[in-house]
Design a protein around this motif. Structure first.
Motif, PDB file in Angstrom:
ATOM      1  N   ARG A 124      39.436 -36.573 -16.620  1.00 37.72           N
ATOM      2  CA  ARG A 124      40.250 -36.367 -17.577  1.00 37.72           C
ATOM      3  C   ARG A 124      41.632 -36.739 -16.970  1.00 37.72           C
ATOM      4  O   ARG A 124      42.193 -36.147 -16.095  1.00 37.72           O
ATOM      5  CB  ARG A 124      40.176 -35.090 -18.170  1.00 37.72           C
TER       6      ARG A 124
ATOM      7  N   ARG B 127      35.451 -41.308 -23.864  1.00 35.95           N
ATOM      8  CA  ARG B 127      35.043 -40.483 -24.547  1.00 35.95           C
ATOM      9  C   ARG B 127      36.037 -39.774 -25.793  1.00 35.95           C
ATOM     10  O   ARG B 127      35.541 -39.537 -26.796  1.00 35.95           O
ATOM     11  CB  ARG B 127      34.451 -39.318 -23.812  1.00 35.95           C
ATOM     12  N   GLU B 128      37.260 -39.663 -25.269  1.00 36.78           N
ATOM     13  CA  GLU B 128      38.359 -39.049 -26.229  1.00 36.78           C
ATOM     14  C   GLU B 128      39.712 -39.555 -25.369  1.00 36.78           C
ATOM     15  O   GLU B 128      40.043 -39.506 -24.367  1.00 36.78           O
ATOM     16  CB  GLU B 128      38.320 -37.521 -25.955  1.00 36.78           C
TER      17      GLU B 128
ATOM     18  N   ARG C 219      43.184 -38.554 -21.928  1.00 31.34           N
ATOM     19  CA  ARG C 219      42.034 -39.673 -21.979  1.00 31.34           C
ATOM     20  C   ARG C 219      40.993 -39.200 -20.974  1.00 31.34           C
ATOM     21  O   ARG C 219      41.039 -38.752 -19.737  1.00 31.34           O
ATOM     22  CB  ARG C 219      42.573 -40.992 -21.237  1.00 31.34           C
ATOM     23  N   THR C 220      40.018 -38.994 -21.657  1.00 35.52           N
ATOM     24  CA  THR C 220      38.456 -38.615 -20.946  1.00 35.52           C
ATOM     25  C   THR C 220      37.800 -39.906 -20.547  1.00 35.52           C
ATOM     26  O   THR C 220      37.419 -40.388 -22.006  1.00 35.52           O
ATOM     27  CB  THR C 220      37.879 -37.372 -21.608  1.00 35.52           C
TER      28      THR C 220
ATOM     29  N   THR D   1      43.694 -38.559 -26.790  1.00 44.50           N
ATOM     30  CA  THR D   1      44.865 -37.713 -27.645  1.00 44.50           C
ATOM     31  C   THR D   1      46.210 -38.179 -27.049  1.00 44.50           C
ATOM     32  O   THR D   1      46.435 -38.355 -26.031  1.00 44.50           O
ATOM     33  CB  THR D   1      44.685 -36.218 -27.628  1.00 44.50           C
TER      34      THR D   1
END
Length: 146
Positions: free
Chosen positions: A97, A66-67, A116-117, A69
């Motif tokens: 996460r 999903r995400e 990281r999710t 960073t």
């Protein structure tokens, strides 16, 4: 090789020639790959496989990112092994996460920090679904003490 740390785990990863850019440093987009390699190593050591018929987590095969960073600190300019410190920052009903730190092999240099999710997806409905108790138990081993 997995080494126990105060919380989470350390996973050794290799820097490959194709991770380097024209300047001879690891390309920024490859840091996510280094974290992915570390996550794969951890989950394979826990009994996860890419084949649901042989995995001890057969109901947790589809985990969509999903995400991601990444904060960059010190460039990686060699093809030496690195250590990735992984831990679970949050374990939700359908998502997880991770936190990660990309370190030199001797832990003296912090190259990057990442998060990281992932969300579990039901393969039939393509909607989020609860993580299995088995997956949760393996993930909880990466959580900091409370």
């Amino acid at each position: 090789m997995t080494t126990t740390v105060e919380f989470g785990t350390l996973q050794r990863v290799q820097v490959h020639f194709d991770d380097l850019d024209a300047m001879g440093i690891v390309h920024n987009a490859r840091y996510g790959v280094l974290v992915e390699r570390a996550l794969s190593t951890y989950w394979l050591s826990q009994g996860w496989t890419f084949n649901p018929a042989t995995s001890i987590f057969p109901n947790d095969q589809m985990l969509a990112v999903r995400e991601v960073t990444i904060s960059y600190h010190t460039p990686i300019s060699t093809m030496d092994d690195l250590e990735v410190h992984l831990w679970v920052e949050h374990l939700g009903r359908t998502s997880i996460r991770y936190g990660a730190r990309v370190l030199s092999a001797d832990h003296s240099v912090l190259h990057a920090e990442a998060a990281r999710t992932q969300v579990k997806i039901d393969p039939h409905t393509r909607r989020s679904a609860p993580l299995s108790p088995e997956f949760r138990a393996a993930a909880e081993r990466l959580m900091p003490p409370r």
